[in-house]
Design a protein around this motif. Structure first.
Motif, PDB file in Angstrom:
ATOM      1  N   THR A   3       0.844  -1.187   0.000  1.00  0.00           N
ATOM      2  CA  THR A   3       0.000   0.000   0.000  1.00  0.00           C
ATOM      3  C   THR A   3       0.883   1.241   0.000  1.00  0.00           C
ATOM      4  OG1 THR A   3      -0.124  -0.125   2.409  1.00  0.00           O
ATOM      5  CG2 THR A   3      -1.887  -1.177   1.159  1.00  0.00           C
ATOM      6  N   ILE A   5      -0.320   4.325  -1.487  1.00  0.00           N
ATOM      7  CA  ILE A   5      -1.132   5.478  -1.845  1.00  0.00           C
ATOM      8  C   ILE A   5      -0.894   6.592  -0.826  1.00  0.00           C
ATOM      9  CG2 ILE A   5      -3.491   6.351  -2.034  1.00  0.00           C
ATOM     10  CD1 ILE A   5      -2.794   4.651  -4.360  1.00  0.00           C
ATOM     11  N   LEU A  17      -2.825   4.945  -8.093  1.00  0.00           N
ATOM     12  CA  LEU A  17      -3.143   3.520  -8.175  1.00  0.00           C
ATOM     13  C   LEU A  17      -2.816   2.978  -9.560  1.00  0.00           C
ATOM     14  CD1 LEU A  17      -4.274   0.919  -7.051  1.00  0.00           C
ATOM     15  CD2 LEU A  17      -6.579   1.715  -7.640  1.00  0.00           C
ATOM     16  N   TYR A  46      -6.129  -0.568  -0.572  1.00  0.00           N
ATOM     17  CA  TYR A  46      -5.559   0.773  -0.588  1.00  0.00           C
ATOM     18  C   TYR A  46      -6.392   1.794   0.192  1.00  0.00           C
ATOM     19  CZ  TYR A  46      -2.239  -0.930  -4.036  1.00  0.00           C
ATOM     20  OH  TYR A  46      -1.244  -1.622  -4.658  1.00  0.00           O
ATOM     21  N   VAL A  53     -10.926   3.385  -7.740  1.00  0.00           N
ATOM     22  CA  VAL A  53     -10.322   2.185  -8.316  1.00  0.00           C
ATOM     23  C   VAL A  53     -10.776   2.015  -9.761  1.00  0.00           C
ATOM     24  CG1 VAL A  53     -10.177  -0.323  -8.186  1.00  0.00           C
ATOM     25  CG2 VAL A  53     -10.119   1.038  -6.086  1.00  0.00           C
TER      26      VAL A  53
END
Length: 246
Positions: A3, A5, A17, A46, A53
């Motif tokens: 992760t 982000i 992403l 995330y 997404v």
């Protein structure tokens, strides 16, 4: 997948992403043809919303890195195989180097014909031996070749059976000379009615069009071909040799 982000970054979350997913594809973490995690899984992983997404995936679909399959999910796009289009070993040999066996079918058998069209065709206004053939890979048509050969040095070719025979090998075995080089001109075109049927495409489908000039040990421009290639199954490439000095 880690992760990474950064919600404090000015870079949009969907873009972050998309970059991460693209890195996973480039590194081989996600292989060609492999299904990636679902939107729900990525959103949970995330800690971002599903619309974000979906926006990231949409951007990679537009780049043709991902492909959606209704009812199945999202997959890494298959990478088309490469075929060295400019090979003096011939078209059949170029395709045989791929993982899938080609089948070459004569669309029009060899015959003497007066060449009346084609700005690039060196035989325009004269007589040449003409033939047309189509290459299929796993029953999918990928290439059409309209071939013109010098009627003097290839005399008698129109009486030969050429189904499944390599022209370059035929030149060497039956006419006792070799192809020594040549040039190619590349362009993009759209198929006419004949090509839509032979290549099983729509008239709006762009094709790679190639004008090929091949020289023999006896004569320059001994063979001329118009090639029309679908590019969704293969990437047609041209190998470049190293420069020599001295």
């Amino acid at each position: 997948m880690e992760t990474k982000i950064d919600k404090a970054s000015p870079v949009p979350l969907y873009h972050q992403l998309a970059e991460l997913l693209q890195q996973e594809i480039s590194s081989g973490r996600f292989q060609s043809g492999e299904k990636i995690p679902s939107e729900n899984v990525l959103a949970d992983l995330y800690r971002i919303g599903r619309p974000t997404v979906r926006q990231a995936i949409d951007s990679l679909v537009r780049k043709r890195l991902l492909v959606r399959r209704r009812g199945s999910g999202t997959f890494v796009a298959e990478t088309p195989e490469r075929v060295d289009l400019f090979s003096l070993a011939g078209t059949m040999a170029s395709f045989k180097a791929s993982k899938r066996a080609p089948k070459v079918i004569l669309v029009e058998p060899p015959r003497r014909a007066k060449v009346i069209s084609g700005i690039s065709n060196p035989f325009s206004g004269t007589e040449a031996i003409y033939l047309s053939r189509r290459t299929l890979v796993e029953e999918t048509p990928v290439l059409v070749e309209d071939i013109y050969l010098d009627a003097r040095i290839f005399a008698g070719l129109e009486n030969m059976k050429l189904e499944g025979i390599s022209l370059s090998q035929l030149v060497e075995d039956s006419f006792h000379f070799v192809l020594t080089g040549g040039t190619q001109q590349f362009n993009i075109t759209y198929p006419d009615t004949r090509l839509t049927e032979l290549l099983d495409v729509r008239k709006s489908t762009p094709l790679l069009a190639v004008n090929r000039f091949l020289d023999s040990s006896l004569q320059q421009n001994a063979i001329y071909s118009d090639l029309f290639c679908r590019t969704d199954e293969f990437i047609f490439s041209q190998s470049l040799g190293g420069l020599s000095h001295g």
